[in-house]
Design an enzyme around this catalytic site. Sequence first.
Site, PDB file in Angstrom:
ATOM      1  N   ASP A   1       0.851  -1.207   0.000  1.00 59.38           N
ATOM      2  CA  ASP A   1       0.000   0.000   0.000  1.00 59.38           C
ATOM      3  C   ASP A   1       0.887   1.257   0.000  1.00 59.38           C
ATOM      4  O   ASP A   1       0.856   2.063   0.921  1.00 59.38           O
ATOM      5  CB  ASP A   1      -0.941   0.006   1.210  1.00 59.38           C
ATOM      6  CG  ASP A   1      -0.208  -0.016   2.558  1.00 59.38           C
ATOM      7  OD1 ASP A   1      -0.827   0.416   3.560  1.00 59.38           O
ATOM      8  OD2 ASP A   1       0.963  -0.448   2.606  1.00 59.38           O
TER       9      ASP A   1
ATOM     10  N   HIS B   1       9.474   0.405   9.407  1.00 58.60           N
ATOM     11  CA  HIS B   1       8.512  -0.700   9.325  1.00 58.60           C
ATOM     12  C   HIS B   1       8.755  -1.583   8.091  1.00 58.60           C
ATOM     13  O   HIS B   1       9.434  -2.594   8.173  1.00 58.60           O
ATOM     14  CB  HIS B   1       7.082  -0.142   9.325  1.00 58.60           C
ATOM     15  CG  HIS B   1       6.714   0.575  10.586  1.00 58.60           C
ATOM     16  ND1 HIS B   1       6.839   0.030  11.846  1.00 58.60           N
ATOM     17  CD2 HIS B   1       6.206   1.823  10.795  1.00 58.60           C
ATOM     18  CE1 HIS B   1       6.428   0.882  12.767  1.00 58.60           C
ATOM     19  NE2 HIS B   1       6.032   1.980  12.151  1.00 58.60           N
TER      20      HIS B   1
END
Length: 310
Positions: A10, A242
């Site tokens: 995403d 992340h």
Amino acid sequence: MARKILFDTDPGIDDAMAILAALRSPELEVVGLTTVFGNADVDTCALNGLRLVELEGHDHIPVSKGAGAPLFRRELDLGTEVHGLDGMGNTNPPPPRGRLDPRPAVQFILEMVRTYPGELTLVPLGPLTNIAMALQQDPEIASLVEEVVLMGGSAFGVGNISPVAEANIFHDAHAAEIVFRADWDVTMVGLDVTTKTIVQPEDLSRLYAGKNPATDLLERIQPCYQAFHDQVYGLNGAFHLHDPSVTAYLLKPELYTAIQAPVYVETTGLCFGKTIADVHRQWGARRAARILVEADSRAVIDLLIDRLIQ
Ligand code: RIB
Ligand code: CA
């Protein structure tokens, strides 16, 4: 022989670094990008996927569009306050040159898994909706996929999008439960390690000295991400690493320490999206996941910067 991987993503500022570093690593062969809602709406994420593969001449890599909403429709709370309305730090990037692959994400995933049986690693960097839908459509893929290495969850620490839940899991907890319940080899790269791997401004100075299209893009889009991390965590220009931690694990798994435990996902109530590691196997015989719990964070950061500036 390079390891074949398929990103389900995403993009997304940290997705961008993860994908660009992978594209610059000869150990990895990116067979495609499938896109999903999360950091922005799926149409925006799909266009950003095209921008990323085009940036340094990887236009041949297919990019397909996937789910725009979770399996069980809820109000969408996209991560645009973190990644910008355009998913690229509100930098309003030029439109991509190419076109999306006409195959929907789930079809593309299933075709790639069956094209490369036993050889393909699925690398989800966003909500797990596409992956869960692929499993539901063709459960046999669980035995055909080499490994699933996903950014998501928080086994033993706090959440980020809620006090207990990590964003990718929270965005589609039902999909995550389907993924962790399946009988396949899952590695969970969660907040347990990604929030301990903190990129500092001096690291970014070294990165931006690379002066190539990848580092220039990251220099443009990352200030938005730094501002979020300063506002919420007081990190003063630093940020949690992340999605790029997934690429580092794929390249050098020895930089991480893992435990094995089944993972369950809460799909109701206040703790919606929490990942629970059943370390004492009290909830039955679910297959254990490989949960990363420690990282050589300095080495992870240096590895990714070295790949991006080379
Ligand atoms: O919680 C961090 C995750 O949520 C990352 O994948 C980031 O890109 C967002 O999708
Ligand atoms: Ca992501």
